[in-house]
Structure formats: C-alpha cells, structure tokens
Design an enzyme around this catalytic site. Sequence first.
Site, PDB file in Angstrom:
ATOM      1  N   ARG B 169      37.643  43.566  22.240  1.00  0.00           N
ATOM      2  CA  ARG B 169      38.467  43.368  21.038  1.00  0.00           C
ATOM      3  C   ARG B 169      37.557  43.291  19.816  1.00  0.00           C
ATOM      4  NH1 ARG B 169      39.845  39.960  24.974  1.00  0.00           N
ATOM      5  NH2 ARG B 169      41.759  40.511  26.087  1.00  0.00           N
ATOM      6  N   ASP B 242      36.926  38.129  31.257  1.00  0.00           N
ATOM      7  CA  ASP B 242      38.157  38.401  30.523  1.00  0.00           C
ATOM      8  C   ASP B 242      39.426  38.270  31.351  1.00  0.00           C
ATOM      9  OD1 ASP B 242      38.513  39.537  27.645  1.00  0.00           O
ATOM     10  OD2 ASP B 242      40.053  40.542  28.823  1.00  0.00           O
ATOM     11  N   THR B 243      39.377  38.724  32.584  1.00  0.00           N
ATOM     12  CA  THR B 243      40.624  38.948  33.318  1.00  0.00           C
ATOM     13  C   THR B 243      41.269  37.663  33.819  1.00  0.00           C
ATOM     14  OG1 THR B 243      39.183  39.521  35.146  1.00  0.00           O
ATOM     15  CG2 THR B 243      40.215  41.321  33.966  1.00  0.00           C
ATOM     16  N   CYS B 349      40.028  45.548  42.696  1.00  0.00           N
ATOM     17  CA  CYS B 349      39.224  44.621  41.885  1.00  0.00           C
ATOM     18  C   CYS B 349      38.178  43.893  42.729  1.00  0.00           C
ATOM     19  CB  CYS B 349      40.145  43.599  41.201  1.00  0.00           C
ATOM     20  SG  CYS B 349      39.255  42.271  40.383  1.00  0.00           S
ATOM     21  N   LEU B 350      36.922  44.074  42.353  1.00  0.00           N
ATOM     22  CA  LEU B 350      35.816  43.427  43.073  1.00  0.00           C
ATOM     23  C   LEU B 350      35.954  41.913  43.050  1.00  0.00           C
ATOM     24  CD1 LEU B 350      32.951  43.642  44.372  1.00  0.00           C
ATOM     25  CD2 LEU B 350      32.031  43.751  42.042  1.00  0.00           C
ATOM     26  N   GLY B 351      36.485  41.360  41.978  1.00  0.00           N
ATOM     27  CA  GLY B 351      36.570  39.910  41.824  1.00  0.00           C
ATOM     28  C   GLY B 351      37.886  39.297  42.279  1.00  0.00           C
TER      29      GLY B 351
END
Lengths: 66, 399
Positions: B169, B242-243, B349-351
């Site tokens: 952003r 962020d996620t 998603c790896l995480g």
Amino acid sequence: MGVTVKLDHAKCVGHGRCYELAPEVFGEDERGHCTILVECVPPEHEKAALIAAANCPEDAIKLARS
Amino acid sequence: MEQKENPCPHTGVLNIIDPEYTAHPQPAYARVLANHRVAKSIAMHSPILSRYEDVVFALRHPEIFSSEMDMQVLLGTKRPMIPQQIDPPRQTRYRKILDLRFSRPRMQALEPELRRHAQQLIDGFVERGECEFDQEFAVPLPCAAFLTLMGLPQEELDLFLELKNGIIRPPVDPMDMIAATEFRMKTGERIYAYFEKAIADRRARPQDDMVTYLTTVDFDGRPLSDEEILDICYLLLLGGLDTVTATLGCSMAYLASNPEQRRKLVAKPELIPNAVEELLRWETPVSLVPRVLKQNVTIGDVELREGALVNILLGAANVDPAEFPDAMNVDFERENNRHISFGAGAHRCLGSHLARMELRAALEEWHKRIPEYQIKPGAVPNVSPGIREQLYLPLVWSA
C-alpha cells in the site's frame, strides 16, 4: 463391512484439513502432506473420516464401503 | 469510473476498488456468480473467474494458468519471488525445502508464546474499554510471531512494516501509478539491501532461524544462491506481515457486527476452530490472485487468449452455491467446507498452518477476556482492496 480410505498422493498439497479433523485416520509427513494411518477405518472414526474427506480442498481422499 | 451497480449488469465489469465492495464484497460475488461466468475487472477490463469449479481448475493447472509474470510494477521486485512466481516443476523443488519449516508441529511450537503475547496486548487496553483493533492487536500479534520465526529483531518491526506497506500500500495517490511504481521500486531496493546484510551476517554467525536455514539447506545437492535466498525472503516478508493481520481484522469486524454469532463462540469456545474456517470462507481476506495464460483456454463460451492476465476471485468461489449449500449463510457448524482461502493446487499458502494456529489462539484469548464488544458507533470502516485489511477498526466494550 467397513470403510476404507484411499489417498491420491499426486493431488495432496498439504492443506492438512484431514489430519486435523480425523487425527486417528490421517497423519502428516515431514512436509505436512497427508499419510494414511489406518486404511480400514474403525466404526467409531467413520464420521470423522467422512468429514475429513469432505473438507479436502483438493478432493484427494476417497472413501469406499467394502 | 462511476458505476452505480456493482458488477454492472450489462458489461459484467466489477469495481474491485469501490469502498462498499471492499468492506462487504459477498453480495457482489453472488451477482457475479449468477450472471457472469467470466466477469471483467475495472482495471484494464481483465477477465475474472469466480465459479468454484473454474477457480480450482485454474489453480490446479499452472501449465495453462501460470504464476510466472512480470510483477515489478506491483511488487518492486527485480526477479520473481520464490516460490510464488514460479511454476511447477521448479516451484515444487523449492516448496520441498520450505514446507519442512512451515509444518504444523513447527507452528504449534510457537503457540504458547503467541498466546502470552495476545494476553499482554489485551492487558494493555482492556480497562480502557476501547482499542483500535488493527494497530493495537491485528498488526503486532502475528508480526511478532513472524519475526521470531524468521530470526529478525523485534525492535525493527516498524522498519519491516514500513517496507511491507511500501510495496502493498504505497503512501501515494492511489490513482498515480507512476508514483506508486517508483515508490515500490525504491522500497524493493531497501528490502534486497536489508536481507543481503542479514544473509551475510548469518553466514558468518549462524543462528537457529529461517535465514540461517536458507543459507545451509541442501537444495538438490547444492546450496541456495544469495539471489535465491533474497527472492524467498522478499516473499516471506510480504506474505508473513500482512495476511494474518487482514484475516484477524475481517473476522473481528464480522463478530463485532453480528453479536448473536459471536455469542455462540463465547458460549461454546470449542466451536472456534470451525468458526475460523467459516470466517476464512466468508471473508476470504486474500480475495483475488493473478495468473497469466500460457495458452488459449475456453471458459464457458468465452475464449481467453494466451498472454492475458486473469483474475482468480477466490472470494467469489468461496460463496458459490454450486459448492457450498446455503453459501450466503455464515454457519459456524458447517461440516463440509472445502474453502480455498489459502488457495489450492501447488501454490497452497505456505503459511496456512501458522495462520490457522494464530487465528484460533487469538480468537480464543480475546473472547475469554472481552466477550461483548461492538464497532464504535459512527465509525466508518476502511478496508483495503485486494488483501482486505481493516485499516481502521475501532472496537468498544464496557470496561
């Protein structure tokens, strides 16, 4: 009469829903991909195994009644 | 750009930056699903896939829907991020070494410390009767866990947030693409420079952390190069900071606005793991992922051409009635939930195991201490497009 589970290893990418929802039936390898702990599911874990299969985003788990 | 109905019923153009859409996209998803097999994004009118069936097909066929695209303008990168912007089979080789470090048992080991941190944060504001959820909880909680995992200094959190936000952003006029690209490229240089130093430091002084692991891991019989490690770290910084912040904010905004649903969780905390899945489905914080076509493909009766950018609308797929019975109803006891909020196929998603642990622990700790709360009356939500972070979420309760 019982339920057997089959895993399509090529489809599994390690979401891990199966071993969280049915830990008596599914395990994880060191990468977090699914392993089958018991191929013939004991009746008391049948419902969990069904839910686990229905929550796999890759459609990698098949159950069959034998 | 003015468009009264979203999506436009005639053209199928979806305005993905409309503030009403970013705050509550589900009704627009339902209209897209009902009327437009291939909708169009307001940005360059690029095609949008929204049906669950089409979306998982795209995600599982990287030989058609490739992740290998030049994203320098949007990400400030000089090279593709590893493994997100690389297709299988090369991508799979990187995932093999990274998956080991993001497995469920490794993430569970971080849980006690994360719970302690959640309790400390709540201690800091519980008696005040209000907080700004994003800055006081959703940002610091997952970011601290991420820095621990990476072995990066906690006192530099503000720097990492500045770098991450500078890419995702950039603080320029949102319509000024040239200024945004310049800002991103400058920020990208700083990210590379930071991790170049970190890599050199860990090579000299190994520690028990991610960067050291990447400098020592065996990658098909050779070590990773510095460039490969940089391209992995760049991705981990953007993805890791962020996620989960975005997902915590979206989940709490929903629970604050739906007290009868929240009270179910307070009465039966054992529902929280399932509720986390349902909130991931409903909110889909990472609402859209891009792919580029490596060959022509026909979706329904629309032919999409090689080279085209395609928007994969995960959020719409997650409310597709063809996959989810009663899809527009949020049901914390939903038994069959094959949501794809963490994607599907090779790039899952790896995480995701880290995210699930953090979301469950955070919602459990919060509702033990603050079971009744609401969004501050009169507050106007500010939800960012793309990755739907609640940038301003003031919550109030009786202290």
